[in-house]
Design a protein around this motif. Structure first.
Motif, PDB file in Angstrom:
ATOM      1  N   PHE A  95     -13.935  21.109  33.508  1.00  0.00           N
ATOM      2  CA  PHE A  95     -14.788  21.145  34.695  1.00  0.00           C
ATOM      3  C   PHE A  95     -16.243  21.420  34.338  1.00  0.00           C
ATOM      4  N   ILE A  96     -16.481  22.351  33.441  1.00  0.00           N
ATOM      5  CA  ILE A  96     -17.863  22.677  33.074  1.00  0.00           C
ATOM      6  C   ILE A  96     -18.561  21.448  32.499  1.00  0.00           C
TER       7      ILE A  96
ATOM      8  N   ALA B 288     -26.777   4.404  34.850  1.00  0.00           N
ATOM      9  CA  ALA B 288     -26.349   3.311  35.730  1.00  0.00           C
ATOM     10  C   ALA B 288     -24.920   3.537  36.242  1.00  0.00           C
ATOM     11  N   LEU B 289     -24.058   4.067  35.397  1.00  0.00           N
ATOM     12  CA  LEU B 289     -22.681   4.340  35.805  1.00  0.00           C
ATOM     13  C   LEU B 289     -22.602   5.490  36.799  1.00  0.00           C
ATOM     14  N   GLY B 290     -23.421   6.503  36.582  1.00  0.00           N
ATOM     15  CA  GLY B 290     -23.337   7.715  37.391  1.00  0.00           C
ATOM     16  C   GLY B 290     -22.293   8.653  36.814  1.00  0.00           C
ATOM     17  N   PRO B 291     -22.297   9.894  37.260  1.00  0.00           N
ATOM     18  CA  PRO B 291     -21.422  10.886  36.638  1.00  0.00           C
ATOM     19  C   PRO B 291     -19.931  10.634  36.821  1.00  0.00           C
ATOM     20  N   ASP B 292     -19.510  10.191  38.005  1.00  0.00           N
ATOM     21  CA  ASP B 292     -18.073  10.026  38.241  1.00  0.00           C
ATOM     22  C   ASP B 292     -17.483   8.877  37.429  1.00  0.00           C
TER      23      ASP B 292
ATOM     24  N   LEU C 256     -18.008  19.832  43.828  1.00  0.00           N
ATOM     25  CA  LEU C 256     -17.882  19.169  42.524  1.00  0.00           C
ATOM     26  C   LEU C 256     -16.498  19.407  41.930  1.00  0.00           C
ATOM     27  N   ARG C 257     -15.937  20.583  42.163  1.00  0.00           N
ATOM     28  CA  ARG C 257     -14.592  20.879  41.654  1.00  0.00           C
ATOM     29  C   ARG C 257     -13.571  19.921  42.269  1.00  0.00           C
ATOM     30  N   LYS C 258     -13.713  19.633  43.560  1.00  0.00           N
ATOM     31  CA  LYS C 258     -12.806  18.685  44.215  1.00  0.00           C
ATOM     32  C   LYS C 258     -12.964  17.287  43.623  1.00  0.00           C
ATOM     33  N   ARG C 259     -14.214  16.867  43.392  1.00  0.00           N
ATOM     34  CA  ARG C 259     -14.451  15.551  42.770  1.00  0.00           C
ATOM     35  C   ARG C 259     -13.831  15.506  41.383  1.00  0.00           C
ATOM     36  N   PHE C 260     -14.013  16.579  40.605  1.00  0.00           N
ATOM     37  CA  PHE C 260     -13.466  16.661  39.259  1.00  0.00           C
ATOM     38  C   PHE C 260     -11.941  16.554  39.277  1.00  0.00           C
ATOM     39  N   ASP C 261     -11.307  17.313  40.166  1.00  0.00           N
ATOM     40  CA  ASP C 261      -9.841  17.290  40.246  1.00  0.00           C
ATOM     41  C   ASP C 261      -9.333  15.894  40.590  1.00  0.00           C
ATOM     42  N   THR C 262     -10.044  15.206  41.464  1.00  0.00           N
ATOM     43  CA  THR C 262      -9.675  13.834  41.826  1.00  0.00           C
ATOM     44  C   THR C 262      -9.815  12.907  40.629  1.00  0.00           C
TER      45      THR C 262
END
Length: 108
Positions: A51-52, A32-36, A77-83
């Motif tokens: 990141f992995i 329900a939350l989602g990955p981010d 995904l790397r950009k999302r992770f860094d954010t």
């Protein structure tokens, strides 16, 4: 019904423990939350960002093998992770507790 996080393909007991520490008690809540949002909650507990681990979570919630992420998708995904990493630093107390645990000052 509550399903353990570790029942999701690619997510094991260690990730489940991180979820529990972040207040994510089951697979349904994680989905329900989602990955981010889920990863952001995990980071605020003092978990060191990897990141992995993040992209494995994304792939797991999509029902894909963890190593299926490549090329442009992985770069995005790397950009999302860094954010996420920049916006969700642990609180000072959590960071202090983590450091004390790492050097063995506090009892387990």
């Amino acid at each position: 019904m509550s399903t353990p996080v570790s029942t999701i393909r690619n997510l094991g007991p260690a990730f489940e423990a991180s979820c529990t520490a972040a207040g994510i008690k089951d697979a349904e809540t994680l989905r329900a939350l989602g990955p981010d949002a889920a990863y952001a909650k995990i980071l605020t507990t003092g978990t060191k960002p990897h990141f992995i681990g993040y992209y494995v979570l994304v792939m797991a919630l999509q029902g894909r093998p963890w190593n299926d992420c490549k090329g442009d998708e992985k770069a995005a995904l790397r950009k999302r992770f860094d954010t996420l990493k920049a916006a969700n630093k642990p609180s000072a107390q959590n960071a202090l507790d983590q450091l004390l645990d790492e050097i063995g000052v506090r009892k387990p």
